[in-house]
Design a protein around this motif. Structure first.
Motif, PDB file in Angstrom:
ATOM      1  N   LYS A 219      -0.715   7.853  -1.387  1.00 36.39           N
ATOM      2  CA  LYS A 219       0.299   8.562  -2.171  1.00 36.39           C
ATOM      3  C   LYS A 219       0.980   7.640  -3.176  1.00 36.39           C
ATOM      4  O   LYS A 219       1.516   8.107  -4.176  1.00 36.39           O
TER       5      LYS A 219
ATOM      6  N   ALA B 155       4.043  13.074  -0.107  1.00 40.77           N
ATOM      7  CA  ALA B 155       2.819  13.861  -0.254  1.00 40.77           C
ATOM      8  C   ALA B 155       3.023  14.992  -1.258  1.00 40.77           C
ATOM      9  O   ALA B 155       2.120  15.307  -2.039  1.00 40.77           O
TER      10      ALA B 155
ATOM     11  N   ASP C  38      -5.609   8.511  10.509  1.00 46.55           N
ATOM     12  CA  ASP C  38      -6.272   9.335   9.495  1.00 46.55           C
ATOM     13  C   ASP C  38      -5.538  10.641   9.223  1.00 46.55           C
ATOM     14  O   ASP C  38      -5.417  11.072   8.071  1.00 46.55           O
ATOM     15  N   ASN C  39      -5.051  11.299  10.281  1.00 51.31           N
ATOM     16  CA  ASN C  39      -4.395  12.591  10.093  1.00 51.31           C
ATOM     17  C   ASN C  39      -3.033  12.463   9.422  1.00 51.31           C
ATOM     18  O   ASN C  39      -2.548  13.428   8.818  1.00 51.31           O
TER      19      ASN C  39
ATOM     20  N   ASN D 246      -4.090  16.300   1.963  1.00 49.58           N
ATOM     21  CA  ASN D 246      -5.507  16.110   1.619  1.00 49.58           C
ATOM     22  C   ASN D 246      -5.773  15.084   0.523  1.00 49.58           C
ATOM     23  O   ASN D 246      -6.718  15.219  -0.241  1.00 49.58           O
ATOM     24  N   TYR D 247      -4.928  14.072   0.451  1.00 51.17           N
ATOM     25  CA  TYR D 247      -5.266  12.955  -0.437  1.00 51.17           C
ATOM     26  C   TYR D 247      -4.544  11.701   0.050  1.00 51.17           C
ATOM     27  O   TYR D 247      -3.532  11.771   0.727  1.00 51.17           O
ATOM     28  N   THR D 248      -5.113  10.572  -0.292  1.00 53.60           N
ATOM     29  CA  THR D 248      -4.536   9.277   0.078  1.00 53.60           C
ATOM     30  C   THR D 248      -5.067   8.223  -0.897  1.00 53.60           C
ATOM     31  O   THR D 248      -6.196   8.358  -1.381  1.00 53.60           O
TER      32      THR D 248
ATOM     33  N   GLY E 171      -1.647   4.539   2.562  1.00 53.67           N
ATOM     34  CA  GLY E 171      -2.990   4.765   3.090  1.00 53.67           C
ATOM     35  C   GLY E 171      -3.311   3.924   4.303  1.00 53.67           C
ATOM     36  O   GLY E 171      -4.474   3.780   4.676  1.00 53.67           O
TER      37      GLY E 171
ATOM     38  N   GLN F 280       3.372  18.287   6.710  1.00 50.68           N
ATOM     39  CA  GLN F 280       2.504  19.116   5.887  1.00 50.68           C
ATOM     40  C   GLN F 280       3.298  20.259   5.257  1.00 50.68           C
ATOM     41  O   GLN F 280       3.151  20.566   4.070  1.00 50.68           O
TER      42      GLN F 280
ATOM     43  N   ILE G 231      -2.300   9.830   7.100  1.00 49.43           N
ATOM     44  CA  ILE G 231      -2.474   9.397   5.712  1.00 49.43           C
ATOM     45  C   ILE G 231      -3.078  10.489   4.839  1.00 49.43           C
ATOM     46  O   ILE G 231      -2.918  10.475   3.622  1.00 49.43           O
ATOM     47  N   ASN G 232      -3.753  11.474   5.473  1.00 49.56           N
ATOM     48  CA  ASN G 232      -4.404  12.535   4.697  1.00 49.56           C
ATOM     49  C   ASN G 232      -3.605  13.833   4.641  1.00 49.56           C
ATOM     50  O   ASN G 232      -4.152  14.878   4.272  1.00 49.56           O
TER      51      ASN G 232
END
Length: 300
Positions: free
Chosen positions: A164, A108, A153-154, A160-162, A149, A77, A156-157
């Motif tokens: 890429k 990302a 979940d944590n 805050n988007y998926t 994708g 992140q 791929i996001n």
């Protein structure tokens, strides 16, 4: 006018099980990466290394089969945010790994700036595993799947988007070790792959011509993700997951030279250099030489 290059080091070894790859950014700097790029008349902005949090004992049983999930998410992140800012400034992001899980953050940060980001995955492996298919739980075997994708979940996001990247915008070059689950993803998604079989039969020149033509048609920017284990371990021994029968040093130079001539590469990362397993920093020296070719170094 040449673009400024922003260097971001990610000294992370938490995406896999062998310690030492966290020293990769230091090895690249020691091998003269910055001096090499400055010789080519680039303005270098070295942003240093992202701080990596080591897992506490309590993090080791978080209910996931994925190793160091929390720390890998945090680092990616932060990397994604930094890459995003550098692209906004018009700089070329050049990321020094660290294990290959850092590509999650690289992509990302880059992908939000392109309608159709292309990816060249220069690697012995597909890195297309998920929690369900991974034999090890090591996230460095998952970044390309995550970017599509596929996965936790944590992961791929992140940002805050998926997804890429789209499967039709990916080219894998140098694959020679693919797990059954990865082969299924390649088949189901129609991902373009040049294995060592194709490189041997066609030659690197044709492989790169076809890769460049394929991506030029459908993308508006291309990220190069270069894992040093794509190169044969006789020439790049300092990697955690070496696979015999890889791309040669000279073939790799040709590939980088052709990418530079094509003008399609808009961001890049060099990953999986492990100085503990290396011979006198040989692998980092190879990586720096390849950076030279990618950024326009010529013999005449």
């Amino acid at each position: 006018m040449k673009t400024n290059i922003s260097i971001i080091g990610v000294p992370m070894d938490l995406g896999q099980s062998r310690r030492g790859v966290d020293m990769g950014p230091s090895a690249l700097r020691y091998a003269g990466a910055i001096e090499k790029l400055e010789e080519l008349d680039f303005q270098i902005i070295d942003l240093g290394d992202i701080p990596i949090n080591r897992p506490a004992q309590s993090d080791l049983n978080d209910g996931s089969n994925l190793k160091n999930l929390k720390q890998v998410i945090e680092a990616n992140q932060q990397l994604g945010d930094m890459v995003d800012q550098e692209v906004k400034k018009g700089n070329f992001p050049l990321i020094f790994g660290g294990d290959h899980s850092i590509a999650i953050g690289s992509l990302a940060g880059v992908s939000k700036h392109y309608e159709n980001l292309g990816v060249i995955w220069y690697d012995a492996h597909g890195d297309l595993n998920s929690e369900e298919t991974s034999p090890s739980g090591n996230i460095h075997g998952m970044p390309l799947a995550v970017s599509l994708g596929i996965g936790h979940d944590n992961l791929i996001n992140i940002s805050n988007y998926t997804p890429k990247v789209k499967p039709e915008n990916i080219v894998i070059i140098g694959a020679r070790s693919l797990d059954p689950g990865e082969r299924a993803v390649i088949r189901d998604k129609g991902i373009k792959v040049f294995t060592m079989h194709e490189i041997d039969r066609m030659g690197m020149s044709q492989v790169m011509e076809e890769s460049i033509d394929y991506l030029k048609e459908r993308t508006d920017g291309v990220h190069l993700s270069l894992d040093l284990d794509g190169i044969d371990p006789s020439e790049a021994p300092g990697v955690g997951t070496p696979v015999l029968g890889g791309i040669t040093y000279r073939e790799s130079h040709l590939a980088m030279e052709m990418l530079e001539e094509s003008g399609i590469i808009t961001s890049a990362e060099f990953v999986e250099i492990n100085p503990i397993l290396d011979e006198k920093n040989k692998t980092a020296t190879v990586a720096v030489a390849l950076m030279g070719s990618l950024f326009g170094e010529k013999l005449k």
